[in-house]
Design an enzyme around this catalytic site. Structure first.
Site, PDB file in Angstrom:
ATOM      1  N   THR A 185       1.001  -1.352  -0.092  1.00  0.00           N
ATOM      2  CA  THR A 185       0.269  -0.097  -0.201  1.00  0.00           C
ATOM      3  C   THR A 185       0.560   1.351  -0.254  1.00  0.00           C
ATOM      4  OG1 THR A 185      -1.840  -0.704   1.204  1.00  0.00           O
ATOM      5  CG2 THR A 185      -1.615   1.298   1.261  1.00  0.00           C
ATOM      6  N   VAL A 214     -13.389  -3.506   3.509  1.00  0.00           N
ATOM      7  CA  VAL A 214     -12.419  -2.353   3.174  1.00  0.00           C
ATOM      8  C   VAL A 214     -11.391  -2.375   3.963  1.00  0.00           C
ATOM      9  CG1 VAL A 214     -13.109   0.021   2.993  1.00  0.00           C
ATOM     10  CG2 VAL A 214     -14.659  -1.481   1.772  1.00  0.00           C
ATOM     11  N   GLY A 215     -10.506  -1.522   4.606  1.00  0.00           N
ATOM     12  CA  GLY A 215      -9.537  -1.576   5.189  1.00  0.00           C
ATOM     13  C   GLY A 215      -9.496  -0.005   5.688  1.00  0.00           C
ATOM     14  N   ASP A 216      -8.225   0.334   6.347  1.00  0.00           N
ATOM     15  CA  ASP A 216      -8.002   1.874   6.363  1.00  0.00           C
ATOM     16  C   ASP A 216      -7.855   2.820   5.577  1.00  0.00           C
ATOM     17  OD1 ASP A 216      -5.857   0.178   6.278  1.00  0.00           O
ATOM     18  OD2 ASP A 216      -4.507   2.055   6.893  1.00  0.00           O
TER      19      ASP A 216
HETATM   20  C1  SD4 Z   1      -5.822  -2.609   4.559  1.00  0.00           C
HETATM   21  N1  SD4 Z   1      -4.032  -0.608   5.225  1.00  0.00           N
HETATM   22  O1  SD4 Z   1      -6.912  -2.989   2.993  1.00  0.00           O
HETATM   23  C2  SD4 Z   1      -4.338  -1.784   3.576  1.00  0.00           C
HETATM   24  C3  SD4 Z   1      -3.085  -2.784   3.166  1.00  0.00           C
HETATM   25  C4  SD4 Z   1      -1.939  -2.058   3.349  1.00  0.00           C
HETATM   26  O2  SD4 Z   1       0.414  -3.285   3.031  1.00  0.00           O
HETATM   27  O3  SD4 Z   1      -1.406  -1.711   3.782  1.00  0.00           O
HETATM   28  N2  SD4 Z   1      -1.432  -3.612   2.781  1.00  0.00           N
HETATM   29  O4  SD4 Z   1      -5.730  -2.855   5.477  1.00  0.00           O
END
Ligand code: SD4
Length: 325
Positions: A185, A214-216
């Site tokens: 990311t 859905v993530g952060d």
């Molecule tokens: C998530 N924070 O969707 C993201 C994944 C991530 O490097 O950072 N990958 O949780």
């Protein structure tokens, strides 16, 4: 005129400084005073192509907002990066779904979640910010909005990502592999020559996630937050832990209270550790930058680094970590 520009323009730097050491030695003019504090671009992980792109925009006088957008677009288009944009790993049902957000120095923000078939979700997030009264659009609605704004649909599932997903389906093990599977990311912060800060964050999220997860990364305050009076922060890693502690907002608020970017990142990682008994099983990493261009970074597991572009120089910097491994 900033001192470094003055020195460059008048050409006095090397000669004068070396022939009159007593006059220009550190006690009188320290390193900070002869180095421009900004522009500067920083990004999670070793994404130096992205920070170089952002840095070139900033060095030509471009805005922090343009720099973060164009900078992270480099990784959205990078087919080898399997957790951002085109080529991103799909969810367990084979859908590539993207999350992204952007924040401008005036405190405005835009975000898209669960967006399919659009290569540059960060640019759609910017349109949400600039063309609508809203902050976040999701799924089908976000896709329709993108198409109305002139974005073209594209198949984002590459042959390589499809092959890896089919291999995964044979075992269906849902286990993040620290610093390997979950490490791509991109979160970026830029300070432009006016000293204004902007940020962006974009991802395809955890590989083989449950459809709809859905993530952060697109959540303002979790994956990204900034206040142009204070500075900004971005996170990467296990989004659930970042969301539960509203990590980026926390870091900016800690800097507002007087903590350095490094101290603020360390406290935010401590929160994740204290909130999650299984913290050894995942990575969380933050970078923060204050208005002076000072940078901090901290993570749970060793192995996180951040890219920085400043004063024509591009570097990859290892972060300190809570654990030794
Ligand atoms: C998530 N924070 O969707 C993201 C994944 C991530 O490097 O950072 N990958 O949780």
């Amino acid at each position: 005129m900033k001192r470094r520009n003055f020195i460059r323009k008048t050409g006095i730097a090397g000669a004068a400084l070396s022939t009159v050491p007593s006059l220009f030695s550190k006690p009188i003019i320290n390193e900070m005073s002869i180095t421009n504090k900004y522009p500067v671009a920083v990004a999670t992980w070793n994404f130096q192509n992205a920070t170089k792109m952002a840095g070139s925009i900033l060095e030509q006088g471009g805005s922090a907002l343009d720099a973060v957008e164009k900078g992270v677009m480099v990784e959205e288009a990078n087919l080898k990066n399997t957790t951002v944009g085109n080529g991103g790993a799909p969810d367990r049902d084979g859908n590539v779904t993207l999350d992204a957000c952007i924040m401008s120095p005036d405190g405005n923000a835009g975000s898209v979640v669960y967006l399919k078939e659009i290569e540059h979700p960060v640019s759609v997030a910017r349109k949400v910010m600039e063309e609508t009264p809203h902050v976040m659009l999701a799924g089908e609605g976000a896709l329709q909005f993108a198409i109305q704004q002139g974005f073209k649909k594209k198949n984002l599932l590459t042959k390589e990502s499809e092959r890896a997903w089919k291999e995964w389906l044979e075992h269906k093990e849902y286990k993040p592999i620290i610093n390997i599977e979950n490490h791509d990311t991109i979160g970026m912060l830029c300070l432009d020559e006016k000293g204004d800060i902007a940020g962006a964050c974009t991802t395809s999220g955890l590989s083989y996630k449950i459809n709809g997860r859905v993530g952060d990364s697109p959540i303002i305050g979790a994956g990204l937050f900034l206040d142009n009076k204070v500075g900004g922060a971005v996170g990467t890693g296990m989004g659930e832990a970042i969301m539960k502690s509203v990590g980026s907002f926390l870091i900016v608020e800690l800097m507002r209270q007087g903590k350095t970017p490094q101290e603020a990142c360390e406290e935010a990682v401590d929160r994740c550790v204290n909130q999650n008994q299984n913290y050894k099983d995942f990575q969380v990493a933050y970078i923060a930058m204050n208005k002076q261009g000072e940078i901090g970074s901290y993570c749970i597991h060793k192995g996180f680094s951040y890219a920085r572009f400043h004063d024509g120089e591009s570097t990859n910097n290892q972060s300190d970590s809570y654990l030794d491994s």
